[in-house]
Design a protein around this motif. Structure first.
Motif, mmCIF file in Angstrom:
data_model
loop_
_atom_site.group_PDB
_atom_site.id
_atom_site.type_symbol
_atom_site.label_atom_id
_atom_site.label_comp_id
_atom_site.label_asym_id
_atom_site.label_seq_id
_atom_site.Cartn_x
_atom_site.Cartn_y
_atom_site.Cartn_z
ATOM 1 N N GLY A 129 0.881 -1.277 0.108
ATOM 2 C CA GLY A 129 0.053 -0.004 0.024
ATOM 3 C C GLY A 129 0.753 1.106 0.058
ATOM 4 N N ILE A 130 1.738 1.486 -0.869
ATOM 5 C CA ILE A 130 2.719 2.483 -0.908
ATOM 6 C C ILE A 130 2.274 3.488 -1.882
ATOM 7 C CG2 ILE A 130 4.675 1.346 -0.211
ATOM 8 C CD1 ILE A 130 5.829 1.640 -2.931
ATOM 9 N N GLY A 131 1.134 3.136 -2.763
ATOM 10 C CA GLY A 131 0.835 3.927 -3.809
ATOM 11 C C GLY A 131 -0.399 4.970 -3.313
ATOM 12 N N VAL A 132 -0.595 5.853 -4.387
ATOM 13 C CA VAL A 132 -1.608 6.982 -4.258
ATOM 14 C C VAL A 132 -2.925 6.361 -3.746
ATOM 15 C CG1 VAL A 132 -2.246 6.928 -6.717
ATOM 16 C CG2 VAL A 132 -2.830 8.913 -5.126
ATOM 17 N N ARG A 133 -3.455 5.341 -4.438
ATOM 18 C CA ARG A 133 -4.747 4.805 -4.070
ATOM 19 C C ARG A 133 -5.066 4.357 -2.676
ATOM 20 N NH1 ARG A 133 -3.658 1.735 -8.680
ATOM 21 N NH2 ARG A 133 -4.495 2.498 -10.700
ATOM 22 N N ASP A 134 -3.889 3.826 -1.964
ATOM 23 C CA ASP A 134 -3.656 3.383 -0.317
ATOM 24 C C ASP A 134 -3.444 4.684 0.481
ATOM 25 O OD1 ASP A 134 -4.637 0.790 -1.248
ATOM 26 O OD2 ASP A 134 -2.407 0.862 -2.244
ATOM 27 N N GLY A 135 -3.464 5.880 -0.108
ATOM 28 C CA GLY A 135 -2.852 6.876 0.779
ATOM 29 C C GLY A 135 -1.291 6.686 1.159
ATOM 30 N N GLY A 136 -0.668 6.106 0.395
ATOM 31 C CA GLY A 136 0.752 5.731 0.779
ATOM 32 C C GLY A 136 1.606 7.064 0.394
ATOM 33 N N PRO A 137 2.957 7.095 0.999
ATOM 34 C CA PRO A 137 3.580 8.354 0.743
ATOM 35 C C PRO A 137 4.031 8.540 -0.545
ATOM 36 C CG PRO A 137 5.034 6.476 1.701
ATOM 37 C CD PRO A 137 3.610 5.912 1.523
ATOM 38 N N LEU A 138 4.379 7.636 -1.267
ATOM 39 C CA LEU A 138 5.208 7.898 -2.657
ATOM 40 C C LEU A 138 4.533 8.592 -3.823
ATOM 41 C CD1 LEU A 138 7.969 6.455 -3.516
ATOM 42 C CD2 LEU A 138 6.823 4.906 -4.871
ATOM 43 N N ARG A 139 5.003 9.847 -4.136
ATOM 44 C CA ARG A 139 4.789 10.855 -4.906
ATOM 45 C C ARG A 139 5.176 10.761 -6.432
ATOM 46 N NH1 ARG A 139 4.576 15.742 -4.622
ATOM 47 N NH2 ARG A 139 6.450 16.262 -3.907
ATOM 48 N N LYS A 140 6.520 10.599 -6.287
ATOM 49 C CA LYS A 140 7.215 10.638 -7.657
ATOM 50 C C LYS A 140 8.102 9.599 -7.873
ATOM 51 C CE LYS A 140 5.894 15.232 -8.090
ATOM 52 N NZ LYS A 140 5.523 15.961 -9.302
ATOM 53 N N CYS A 141 8.259 9.125 -9.113
ATOM 54 C CA CYS A 141 8.908 7.753 -9.448
ATOM 55 C C CYS A 141 9.880 8.223 -10.770
ATOM 56 C CB CYS A 141 8.105 6.568 -9.620
ATOM 57 S SG CYS A 141 6.895 6.394 -8.301
ATOM 58 N N VAL A 142 10.883 7.960 -10.623
ATOM 59 C CA VAL A 142 11.929 8.253 -11.865
ATOM 60 C C VAL A 142 12.638 6.974 -12.061
ATOM 61 C CG1 VAL A 142 13.695 9.699 -12.716
ATOM 62 C CG2 VAL A 142 12.326 10.493 -11.051
ATOM 63 N N ARG A 198 2.076 1.324 -12.622
ATOM 64 C CA ARG A 198 0.915 2.301 -12.438
ATOM 65 C C ARG A 198 -0.209 1.609 -11.764
ATOM 66 N NH1 ARG A 198 -0.983 7.009 -14.758
ATOM 67 N NH2 ARG A 198 0.886 7.223 -16.219
ATOM 68 N N ASP A 199 -0.268 0.512 -12.286
ATOM 69 C CA ASP A 199 -1.551 -0.465 -11.839
ATOM 70 C C ASP A 199 -1.233 -0.731 -10.193
ATOM 71 O OD1 ASP A 199 -3.787 -2.196 -12.114
ATOM 72 O OD2 ASP A 199 -2.172 -3.790 -11.511
ATOM 73 N N ALA A 200 -0.011 -0.729 -9.918
ATOM 74 C CA ALA A 200 0.480 -1.107 -8.441
ATOM 75 C C ALA A 200 0.086 -0.023 -7.694
ATOM 76 C CB ALA A 200 1.735 -2.024 -8.394
ATOM 77 N N THR A 201 0.569 1.269 -8.076
ATOM 78 C CA THR A 201 0.714 2.182 -7.265
ATOM 79 C C THR A 201 -0.005 3.346 -7.555
ATOM 80 O OG1 THR A 201 2.517 3.221 -8.383
ATOM 81 C CG2 THR A 201 3.144 1.389 -6.723
ATOM 82 N N GLY A 202 -0.523 3.752 -8.772
ATOM 83 C CA GLY A 202 -1.505 4.465 -9.226
ATOM 84 C C GLY A 202 -0.117 5.676 -9.561
ATOM 85 N N ARG A 203 0.922 5.518 -9.771
ATOM 86 C CA ARG A 203 1.805 6.365 -9.824
ATOM 87 C C ARG A 203 2.518 6.239 -11.238
ATOM 88 N NH1 ARG A 203 0.446 10.920 -7.407
ATOM 89 N NH2 ARG A 203 0.506 10.885 -5.162
ATOM 90 N N ALA A 204 2.939 7.152 -12.057
ATOM 91 C CA ALA A 204 3.623 7.161 -13.242
ATOM 92 C C ALA A 204 5.015 7.295 -13.042
ATOM 93 C CB ALA A 204 3.292 8.117 -14.346
ATOM 94 N N ILE A 205 5.857 6.553 -13.994
ATOM 95 C CA ILE A 205 7.273 6.602 -13.903
ATOM 96 C C ILE A 205 7.939 7.430 -14.621
ATOM 97 C CG2 ILE A 205 9.230 5.138 -14.054
ATOM 98 C CD1 ILE A 205 7.946 2.797 -13.438
ATOM 99 N N MET A 206 8.570 8.660 -14.289
ATOM 100 C CA MET A 206 9.219 9.551 -15.268
ATOM 101 C C MET A 206 10.374 8.836 -16.084
ATOM 102 S SD MET A 206 9.250 12.918 -12.867
ATOM 103 C CE MET A 206 7.515 13.589 -12.145
#
Length: 257
Positions: A221-234, A249-257
């Motif tokens: 649960g580190i992604g945005v959907r679970d209220g996790g802290p991770l905001r940026k991924c490079v 993206r499916d796992a965390t809701g975050r895109a990778i730059m």
């Protein structure tokens, strides 16, 4: 003295960062090396970079001593993180100097960094970076693309010997007064544990690591959907497959730059 090349050899840890900045303050040239390099590769770097001194983690001294035997240009090795049985430690030298050190007045186009390639296509090749290049990297990508903030916590796996690691885990967070988490052995499982434990918000790692962490990241649960802290991924260091981008993206809701 200004212009001397100083080889840095350690895993990602606070003392390595301190040594890197110390080399900058003295007007010397940092030549950081990956911990996995062996004597043959180190000797090539020493000769090509005309390295005369080294600051080394005591745990990694063996290969450097072997390299120095083949590359006598390296005249001084000072170790940290161990005992003083093989000469005076860096910590002992530091303890004697409690007065301020005035930064050397370097020019924008003075070289401050030799970044060597990994040598996968032959002998390692050095790229020379000026002081202005290092500063430009801090005022271009971070505020305009990464858009991190002082309350961010940076974390990642690339060694500081790679410019990907130097920027993402030292220069970028230090430039905005943010925090950085340094992991000596950042395998995917350990990196994920540290993201959770340290509430990291900005992640720098390779596509292979993103793929390896994806399933567990969803469970933790580190992604945005679970209220996790991770905001940026490079990502950098290798090609980023579309499948890996989609998986993360499916796992965390975050895109990778």
């Amino acid at each position: 003295v200004p212009g001397n090349r100083v080889l840095l050899r350690a895993a990602n840890k606070p003392m390595l960062v301190a040594c890197w900045f110390a080399v900058m303050k003295a007007g010397a040239i940092a030549v950081a090396t990956m911990p996995m390099l062996r004597a043959k590769e180190l000797a090539q770097i020493i000769e090509k970079g005309r390295v005369t001194a080294a600051l080394c983690d005591a745990a990694l001294r063996g290969e450097l001593d072997a390299a120095a035997a083949a590359a006598p240009r390296l005249a001084r090795i000072v170790c940290f993180g161990g005992d003083a049985s093989q000469g005076e430690s860096l910590e002992a030298r530091m303890a004697r100097h409690d007065a301020p050190f005035a930064n050397v007045d370097t020019a924008a186009d003075d070289t401050c960094l030799f970044a060597f390639t990994s040598g996968t296509t032959g002998q390692p090749k050095a790229t020379m970076h000026f002081h202005r290049d290092v500063m430009a990297s801090c005022v271009c990508f971070p505020p305009h693309v990464l858009r991190a903030a002082p309350d961010d916590v940076f974390i990642g796996s690339p060694p500081l010997a790679f410019t990907f690691g130097l920027g993402g885990l030292t220069l970028f967070p230090m430039a905005i007064a943010a925090q950085t988490v340094l992991i000596e052995k950042p395998a995917p499982a350990e990196l994920l544990d540290a993201i959770v434990a340290e509430r990291a918000t900005v992640l720098f790692t390779a596509p292979t690591s993103y793929r390896a962490m994806a399933a567990a990241a969803k469970e933790r649960g580190i992604g945005v959907r679970d209220g996790g802290p991770l905001r940026k991924c490079v990502a950098a260091g290798e090609a980023l497959p579309a499948a890996t981008r989609a998986l993360w993206r499916d796992a965390t809701g975050r895109a990778i730059m």
